[in-house]
Design a protein around this motif. Sequence first.
Motif, PDB file in Angstrom:
ATOM      1  N   SER A   1      42.470   6.354  16.188  1.00  0.00           N
ATOM      2  CA  SER A   1      41.237   5.678  16.526  1.00  0.00           C
ATOM      3  C   SER A   1      41.442   4.497  17.445  1.00  0.00           C
ATOM      4  O   SER A   1      42.156   3.582  17.108  1.00  0.00           O
ATOM      5  CB  SER A   1      40.589   5.170  15.235  1.00  0.00           C
ATOM      6  N   PRO A   2      40.792   4.489  18.623  1.00  0.00           N
ATOM      7  CA  PRO A   2      40.926   3.344  19.512  1.00  0.00           C
ATOM      8  C   PRO A   2      39.933   2.233  19.256  1.00  0.00           C
ATOM      9  O   PRO A   2      39.830   1.334  20.061  1.00  0.00           O
ATOM     10  CB  PRO A   2      40.729   3.953  20.891  1.00  0.00           C
ATOM     11  N   SER A   3      39.186   2.265  18.215  1.00  0.00           N
ATOM     12  CA  SER A   3      38.209   1.238  17.878  1.00  0.00           C
ATOM     13  C   SER A   3      36.976   1.366  18.753  1.00  0.00           C
ATOM     14  O   SER A   3      36.871   2.245  19.587  1.00  0.00           O
ATOM     15  CB  SER A   3      38.811  -0.162  17.996  1.00  0.00           C
ATOM     16  N   SER A   4      36.030   0.485  18.577  1.00  0.00           N
ATOM     17  CA  SER A   4      34.786   0.584  19.317  1.00  0.00           C
ATOM     18  C   SER A   4      34.964   0.048  20.737  1.00  0.00           C
ATOM     19  O   SER A   4      35.657  -0.931  20.952  1.00  0.00           O
ATOM     20  CB  SER A   4      33.701  -0.198  18.593  1.00  0.00           C
ATOM     21  N   PRO A   5      34.327   0.711  21.725  1.00  0.00           N
ATOM     22  CA  PRO A   5      34.442   0.267  23.107  1.00  0.00           C
ATOM     23  C   PRO A   5      33.965  -1.166  23.274  1.00  0.00           C
ATOM     24  O   PRO A   5      33.013  -1.589  22.644  1.00  0.00           O
ATOM     25  CB  PRO A   5      33.527   1.232  23.868  1.00  0.00           C
ATOM     26  N   GLY A   6      34.648  -1.903  24.117  1.00  0.00           N
ATOM     27  CA  GLY A   6      34.264  -3.276  24.384  1.00  0.00           C
ATOM     28  C   GLY A   6      34.833  -4.282  23.416  1.00  0.00           C
ATOM     29  O   GLY A   6      34.775  -5.475  23.642  1.00  0.00           O
ATOM     30  N   CYS A   7      35.377  -3.793  22.311  1.00  0.00           N
ATOM     31  CA  CYS A   7      35.975  -4.692  21.328  1.00  0.00           C
ATOM     32  C   CYS A   7      37.307  -5.193  21.870  1.00  0.00           C
ATOM     33  O   CYS A   7      38.127  -4.401  22.308  1.00  0.00           O
ATOM     34  CB  CYS A   7      36.195  -3.942  20.018  1.00  0.00           C
ATOM     35  N   PRO A   8      37.563  -6.509  21.893  1.00  0.00           N
ATOM     36  CA  PRO A   8      38.813  -7.014  22.443  1.00  0.00           C
ATOM     37  C   PRO A   8      40.033  -6.554  21.652  1.00  0.00           C
ATOM     38  O   PRO A   8      41.145  -6.652  22.129  1.00  0.00           O
ATOM     39  CB  PRO A   8      38.652  -8.536  22.367  1.00  0.00           C
ATOM     40  N   CYS A   9      39.816  -6.025  20.458  1.00  0.00           N
ATOM     41  CA  CYS A   9      40.941  -5.557  19.651  1.00  0.00           C
ATOM     42  C   CYS A   9      41.155  -4.060  19.829  1.00  0.00           C
ATOM     43  O   CYS A   9      41.976  -3.470  19.156  1.00  0.00           O
ATOM     44  CB  CYS A   9      40.701  -5.868  18.175  1.00  0.00           C
ATOM     45  N   SER A  10      40.404  -3.426  20.736  1.00  0.00           N
ATOM     46  CA  SER A  10      40.503  -1.980  20.868  1.00  0.00           C
ATOM     47  C   SER A  10      41.788  -1.555  21.539  1.00  0.00           C
ATOM     48  O   SER A  10      42.398  -2.289  22.319  1.00  0.00           O
ATOM     49  CB  SER A  10      39.303  -1.429  21.637  1.00  0.00           C
ATOM     50  N   LEU A  11      42.185  -0.340  21.255  1.00  0.00           N
ATOM     51  CA  LEU A  11      43.378   0.234  21.859  1.00  0.00           C
ATOM     52  C   LEU A  11      43.239   0.272  23.373  1.00  0.00           C
ATOM     53  O   LEU A  11      44.190  -0.003  24.101  1.00  0.00           O
ATOM     54  CB  LEU A  11      43.596   1.644  21.307  1.00  0.00           C
TER      55      LEU A  11
ATOM     56  N   SER B   1      36.497   9.614  22.507  1.00  0.00           N
ATOM     57  CA  SER B   1      35.451  10.628  22.584  1.00  0.00           C
ATOM     58  C   SER B   1      35.554  11.605  21.418  1.00  0.00           C
ATOM     59  O   SER B   1      34.553  11.945  20.777  1.00  0.00           O
ATOM     60  CB  SER B   1      35.561  11.368  23.913  1.00  0.00           C
ATOM     61  N   LEU B   2      36.769  12.040  21.130  1.00  0.00           N
ATOM     62  CA  LEU B   2      36.968  12.965  20.013  1.00  0.00           C
ATOM     63  C   LEU B   2      36.616  12.316  18.679  1.00  0.00           C
ATOM     64  O   LEU B   2      36.013  12.941  17.806  1.00  0.00           O
ATOM     65  CB  LEU B   2      38.417  13.456  19.993  1.00  0.00           C
ATOM     66  N   LEU B   3      36.973  11.055  18.524  1.00  0.00           N
ATOM     67  CA  LEU B   3      36.669  10.357  17.284  1.00  0.00           C
ATOM     68  C   LEU B   3      35.160  10.170  17.114  1.00  0.00           C
ATOM     69  O   LEU B   3      34.630  10.313  16.010  1.00  0.00           O
ATOM     70  CB  LEU B   3      37.367   9.007  17.229  1.00  0.00           C
ATOM     71  N   ASP B   4      34.466   9.867  18.204  1.00  0.00           N
ATOM     72  CA  ASP B   4      33.007   9.759  18.130  1.00  0.00           C
ATOM     73  C   ASP B   4      32.400  11.060  17.616  1.00  0.00           C
ATOM     74  O   ASP B   4      31.510  11.048  16.766  1.00  0.00           O
ATOM     75  CB  ASP B   4      32.417   9.416  19.499  1.00  0.00           C
ATOM     76  N   ASN B   5      32.894  12.186  18.138  1.00  0.00           N
ATOM     77  CA  ASN B   5      32.400  13.487  17.673  1.00  0.00           C
ATOM     78  C   ASN B   5      32.718  13.706  16.199  1.00  0.00           C
ATOM     79  O   ASN B   5      31.893  14.228  15.448  1.00  0.00           O
ATOM     80  CB  ASN B   5      32.989  14.625  18.509  1.00  0.00           C
ATOM     81  N   LEU B   6      33.890  13.307  15.775  1.00  0.00           N
ATOM     82  CA  LEU B   6      34.284  13.454  14.374  1.00  0.00           C
ATOM     83  C   LEU B   6      33.409  12.595  13.462  1.00  0.00           C
ATOM     84  O   LEU B   6      32.955  13.048  12.412  1.00  0.00           O
ATOM     85  CB  LEU B   6      35.753  13.086  14.199  1.00  0.00           C
ATOM     86  N   LEU B   7      33.157  11.365  13.872  1.00  0.00           N
ATOM     87  CA  LEU B   7      32.313  10.480  13.064  1.00  0.00           C
ATOM     88  C   LEU B   7      30.878  10.981  13.018  1.00  0.00           C
ATOM     89  O   LEU B   7      30.211  10.895  11.978  1.00  0.00           O
ATOM     90  CB  LEU B   7      32.384   9.052  13.592  1.00  0.00           C
ATOM     91  N   ASP B   8      30.381  11.521  14.148  1.00  0.00           N
ATOM     92  CA  ASP B   8      29.043  12.123  14.154  1.00  0.00           C
ATOM     93  C   ASP B   8      28.983  13.291  13.175  1.00  0.00           C
ATOM     94  O   ASP B   8      28.022  13.444  12.435  1.00  0.00           O
ATOM     95  CB  ASP B   8      28.671  12.620  15.558  1.00  0.00           C
TER      96      ASP B   8
ATOM     97  N   CYS C   1      26.409  19.409  16.229  1.00  0.00           N
ATOM     98  CA  CYS C   1      27.501  18.464  15.978  1.00  0.00           C
ATOM     99  C   CYS C   1      28.829  19.212  15.799  1.00  0.00           C
ATOM    100  O   CYS C   1      29.863  18.785  16.302  1.00  0.00           O
ATOM    101  CB  CYS C   1      27.167  17.628  14.753  1.00  0.00           C
ATOM    102  N   THR C   2      28.793  20.332  15.105  1.00  0.00           N
ATOM    103  CA  THR C   2      30.000  21.140  14.903  1.00  0.00           C
ATOM    104  C   THR C   2      30.521  21.660  16.230  1.00  0.00           C
ATOM    105  O   THR C   2      31.728  21.616  16.502  1.00  0.00           O
ATOM    106  CB  THR C   2      29.700  22.317  13.942  1.00  0.00           C
ATOM    107  N   VAL C   3      29.625  22.149  17.069  1.00  0.00           N
ATOM    108  CA  VAL C   3      30.029  22.647  18.404  1.00  0.00           C
ATOM    109  C   VAL C   3      30.637  21.530  19.227  1.00  0.00           C
ATOM    110  O   VAL C   3      31.670  21.718  19.869  1.00  0.00           O
ATOM    111  CB  VAL C   3      28.820  23.291  19.126  1.00  0.00           C
ATOM    112  N   ASN C   4      30.038  20.354  19.205  1.00  0.00           N
ATOM    113  CA  ASN C   4      30.597  19.215  19.952  1.00  0.00           C
ATOM    114  C   ASN C   4      31.995  18.865  19.469  1.00  0.00           C
ATOM    115  O   ASN C   4      32.875  18.568  20.267  1.00  0.00           O
ATOM    116  CB  ASN C   4      29.700  17.988  19.820  1.00  0.00           C
ATOM    117  N   LEU C   5      32.191  18.898  18.175  1.00  0.00           N
ATOM    118  CA  LEU C   5      33.494  18.583  17.619  1.00  0.00           C
ATOM    119  C   LEU C   5      34.536  19.620  18.018  1.00  0.00           C
ATOM    120  O   LEU C   5      35.652  19.286  18.394  1.00  0.00           O
ATOM    121  CB  LEU C   5      33.407  18.474  16.096  1.00  0.00           C
ATOM    122  N   LEU C   6      34.146  20.885  17.969  1.00  0.00           N
ATOM    123  CA  LEU C   6      35.085  21.957  18.363  1.00  0.00           C
ATOM    124  C   LEU C   6      35.410  21.840  19.835  1.00  0.00           C
ATOM    125  O   LEU C   6      36.515  22.071  20.282  1.00  0.00           O
ATOM    126  CB  LEU C   6      34.513  23.332  18.053  1.00  0.00           C
TER     127      LEU C   6
END
Length: 138
Positions: free
Chosen positions: A77-87, A110-117, A133-138
């Motif tokens: 997980s790269p953390s949330s975009p824009g967060c100064p602590c992000s990967l 992007s993949l993590l966003d799909n997984l969390l969704d 959502c399943t199709v997006n994740l696949l």
Amino acid sequence: RYGDMRKEIGFKIRDMWYNLGPHKIKFIPAMVGPILEVTLVPEPELRKATIPIFFDMMQCEFNFSGNRNFHMVGFFSPSSPGCPCSLLEHCRKHKYLAAPGEVFALLVSSLLDNLLDYRTIMHDESKENRMSCTVNLL
């Protein structure tokens, strides 16, 4: 009784990781999954404590694997975009990891966003939403 200790434990894990010194590379494949699980806990301070561990794992593998890639680190997980602590922010500041690290972090984000969704939508009554959502994740 002791309150929510997740944040404190996250910082302890981070401290222990950095105390491993040159032995970190031996722990990378085995630690990615457990650290990922900690990062997925919806606690911002906990993410702030654990995201730097992933960046350090990337640096270790990039510098010491001989292949200059991220195959041992894998999915995280790269953390949330824009967060100064992000990967992503850590990668952008690094001399050698800026370009390959940014591509990797954006892909994983992007993949993590799909997984969390997917995790969120699984309890939705709408079959169409779940299938989309399943199709997006696949």
